[in-house]
Design an enzyme around this catalytic site. Sequence first.
Site, mmCIF file in Angstrom:
data_model
loop_
_atom_site.group_PDB
_atom_site.id
_atom_site.type_symbol
_atom_site.label_atom_id
_atom_site.label_comp_id
_atom_site.label_asym_id
_atom_site.label_seq_id
_atom_site.Cartn_x
_atom_site.Cartn_y
_atom_site.Cartn_z
ATOM 1 N N LYS A 54 35.180 -0.350 51.360
ATOM 2 C CA LYS A 54 33.725 -0.451 51.219
ATOM 3 C C LYS A 54 33.304 -1.910 51.112
ATOM 4 O O LYS A 54 32.313 -2.339 51.707
ATOM 5 C CB LYS A 54 33.263 0.343 49.982
ATOM 6 C CG LYS A 54 33.344 1.845 50.193
ATOM 7 C CD LYS A 54 33.161 2.634 48.892
ATOM 8 C CE LYS A 54 33.429 4.117 49.156
ATOM 9 N NZ LYS A 54 33.376 4.956 47.950
ATOM 10 N N GLN A 98 32.778 4.678 41.427
ATOM 11 C CA GLN A 98 33.853 5.272 42.227
ATOM 12 C C GLN A 98 34.480 6.446 41.470
ATOM 13 O O GLN A 98 34.946 6.294 40.341
ATOM 14 C CB GLN A 98 34.912 4.207 42.557
ATOM 15 C CG GLN A 98 36.017 4.693 43.466
ATOM 16 C CD GLN A 98 35.523 5.063 44.878
ATOM 17 O OE1 GLN A 98 34.669 4.399 45.453
ATOM 18 N NE2 GLN A 98 36.052 6.142 45.427
ATOM 19 N N ASP A 121 24.737 6.261 45.997
ATOM 20 C CA ASP A 121 25.664 7.356 46.283
ATOM 21 C C ASP A 121 24.956 8.710 46.219
ATOM 22 O O ASP A 121 25.525 9.731 46.599
ATOM 23 C CB ASP A 121 26.823 7.343 45.281
ATOM 24 C CG ASP A 121 28.143 7.033 45.957
ATOM 25 O OD1 ASP A 121 28.173 7.014 47.201
ATOM 26 O OD2 ASP A 121 29.132 6.817 45.241
#
Length: 295
Positions: A54, A98, A121
């Site tokens: 990422k 994450q 997200d």
Amino acid sequence: MKAQIIDGRAVADRIRDQIAVEVSQFIEQHGYAPGLGVVMAGDHAPSATYVRMKRRACERVGITSVVHEMTANSTQAEVEAAIRKLNDDPTIHGILVQLPLPDAIDEEAALTLVSLEKDVDGFHPINIGRLGQKGRDPLFTPATPTGCMVLLEEAGVEISGANAVVVGRSNIVGMPMALMLIKANATVTVCHSRTQDLPSYLKEADIVIAAAGRAHFIQGEWLKPGATVIDVGTNRVDAPDTERGYKLVGDVDFDAALDVAGAITKVPGGVGPMTITMLLQNTLKAAQRSAQKSN
Ligand code: NDP
């Protein structure tokens, strides 16, 4: 006739080129770059790889990124402090926690702390809640299902009125995927590990989203002829003749499905490249919205 291959790599590359152009326009206009902040805790090896990928993808399009890397012994208070710090940092426009977090960390409490405006997200309970409600729109939608929606559009699939079957109901893929398809007016069936007679549902499906995490589990003969198949599954199987000793395969028996489906994604090269691309897109969107608000 063989199914059309939906080339996720090519679509992702095209969108990333466009994002890079928009990021450079943004920098020219505002004098700073969009910024992504990542909170990573624990020693989950794939997470480290995903975060590295990422960051590299951010760098390529001109988005800056910072990582708060924390040990597996981090406390709830430490993880929450890292999120608060990113919430308060004006150079950070998108925050990504994450997953998975270590077992001792309350994931929902952590995700709820992420500023709604920075929830690139799309996992904040309010954003997910809005996704499930009629007439409401989340600020951001989760990257993987959003990428699947883009691939369906790219393949020219008529979603409205189609029968869609989502195999899997996880918080990060299956469930938000089902909600997005419902919003797009598909008739959606969600199948999972307790579903009786999965093939009978797949036989009726114009669109199949496979997200069970089981290698080559969905058989070609279970599919409706002409169906569009988006294979999210990314499973390692032994491949002793390769350098790495393994290869990645999807949830669908690709070779068999090729003869039945109308269109299908590959693994790798399908959904995978789209996921990071959608994260980049959401981060740019967050920065644009923040700049607009401060004008
Ligand atoms: P989870 O393990 O969290 O969820 C798997 C889901 O599949 C569960 O809902 C489970 O049902 C269901 N399932 C398991 N076995 C069966 C079965 N035999 N029949 C029907 N349903 C079944 O996985 P994720 O959602 O996180 O990921 C799914 C796959 O997608 C994985 O291979 C993962 O690596 C991949 N992935 C790929 C991404 C990408 O960018 N390409 C991003 C994220 C994930 P139940 O709820 O009953 O347990």
